[in-house]
Design a protein around this motif. Sequence first.
Motif, PDB file in Angstrom:
ATOM      1  N   TRP A   1       0.829  -1.210   0.000  1.00  0.00           N
ATOM      2  CA  TRP A   1       0.000   0.000   0.000  1.00  0.00           C
ATOM      3  C   TRP A   1       0.859   1.255   0.000  1.00  0.00           C
ATOM      4  O   TRP A   1       0.620   2.186  -0.764  1.00  0.00           O
ATOM      5  CB  TRP A   1      -0.928  -0.021   1.212  1.00  0.00           C
ATOM      6  CG  TRP A   1      -1.789   1.200   1.321  1.00  0.00           C
ATOM      7  CD1 TRP A   1      -2.868   1.511   0.547  1.00  0.00           C
ATOM      8  CD2 TRP A   1      -1.639   2.281   2.249  1.00  0.00           C
ATOM      9  NE1 TRP A   1      -3.414   2.711   0.937  1.00  0.00           N
ATOM     10  CE2 TRP A   1      -2.671   3.217   1.981  1.00  0.00           C
ATOM     11  CE3 TRP A   1      -0.739   2.547   3.278  1.00  0.00           C
ATOM     12  CZ2 TRP A   1      -2.814   4.391   2.713  1.00  0.00           C
ATOM     13  CZ3 TRP A   1      -0.891   3.712   4.013  1.00  0.00           C
ATOM     14  CH2 TRP A   1      -1.915   4.620   3.719  1.00  0.00           C
TER      15      TRP A   1
ATOM     16  N   SER B   1       2.787   1.744  -3.293  1.00  0.00           N
ATOM     17  CA  SER B   1       1.899   2.184  -4.368  1.00  0.00           C
ATOM     18  C   SER B   1       1.615   3.680  -4.257  1.00  0.00           C
ATOM     19  O   SER B   1       1.476   4.379  -5.268  1.00  0.00           O
ATOM     20  CB  SER B   1       0.591   1.386  -4.340  1.00  0.00           C
ATOM     21  OG  SER B   1      -0.136   1.643  -3.139  1.00  0.00           O
TER      22      SER B   1
ATOM     23  N   LEU C   1       5.799   1.335  -7.084  1.00  0.00           N
ATOM     24  CA  LEU C   1       5.304   0.014  -7.446  1.00  0.00           C
ATOM     25  C   LEU C   1       4.749   0.007  -8.869  1.00  0.00           C
ATOM     26  O   LEU C   1       3.879   0.805  -9.207  1.00  0.00           O
ATOM     27  CB  LEU C   1       4.208  -0.412  -6.465  1.00  0.00           C
ATOM     28  CG  LEU C   1       3.565  -1.783  -6.711  1.00  0.00           C
ATOM     29  CD1 LEU C   1       4.614  -2.888  -6.604  1.00  0.00           C
ATOM     30  CD2 LEU C   1       2.442  -2.022  -5.706  1.00  0.00           C
TER      31      LEU C   1
ATOM     32  N   THR D   1       2.936  -2.677 -11.131  1.00  0.00           N
ATOM     33  CA  THR D   1       2.331  -3.998 -11.269  1.00  0.00           C
ATOM     34  C   THR D   1       2.487  -4.531 -12.683  1.00  0.00           C
ATOM     35  O   THR D   1       2.724  -5.726 -12.891  1.00  0.00           O
ATOM     36  CB  THR D   1       0.843  -3.932 -10.907  1.00  0.00           C
ATOM     37  OG1 THR D   1       0.695  -3.392  -9.592  1.00  0.00           O
ATOM     38  CG2 THR D   1       0.211  -5.316 -10.954  1.00  0.00           C
TER      39      THR D   1
END
Length: 255
Positions: free
Chosen positions: A58, A61, A66, A68
């Motif tokens: 969390w 991000s 981050l 993905t």
Amino acid sequence: MPSLLIAAFFITAVLYASVGFGGGSTYNALLVLSGADYRIVPAIALICNVFVVTGGVWRFSRTGDLSTRRLLPFLITSVPAAWIGGRLPISETTFVGLLGGALLISGVHLALQRATVESETVSQFRPIPPVLSAAIGGSIGILSGLVGIGGGIFLAPVLYLMRWGNAKQIAAACSLFILVNSLSGLLGQAFKLQDLDLMSLALPYWLLPIAVLAGGQIGSWLAGYHIKPSLIRIMTAILILYVSVQLLYRWSTLI
């Protein structure tokens, strides 16, 4: 359960979360050294991993570290492989030796890693071919499920070696990798423990996930805002090498 074990899990969570890891390798070592049945150790460690890295994912991000999409080729194969690894039976000697040896190799490599990657820009990092990423993810996934760790401790040296990103990007990637593979490996371990009627043996350790949840929040906060990339790399190497030595010593007493 000894309060010392709870404190050790809390401290481990703080340290590992600060470098983007869950701490599964050290949880395994602590549990083995405390005399826990090795067959329930991976499941407990994976549960603790999930509690620790969720906060890290969390926070990473939110800081924009981050990605993905770039990590997806690794995850496609690692997730099912972690479930398969969690289902496979393994002896105590193989369990401890395999984990200790793999961590030693990873720790030595990371300790010798050049620091130049930390100061380079994103445009200077190299993309990894999807097929190679899938092969790496699958290999790490099955090993992770087998010994009860999230796999980030194996993924990080590979990403450093292949110049996938800077230190914080790699820490963020490892956090997500650990989270999804810990969940997958835990599912496989749960099926195996249910088949062996061992689920009840893990119940006395219910305070450990609470301890690592608190420690993980502190560690992930430090990782997101206060630790320099060079320190992240150094701390990671030290932690991996320390854990590997402890596990290999334990392994030498079993053979």
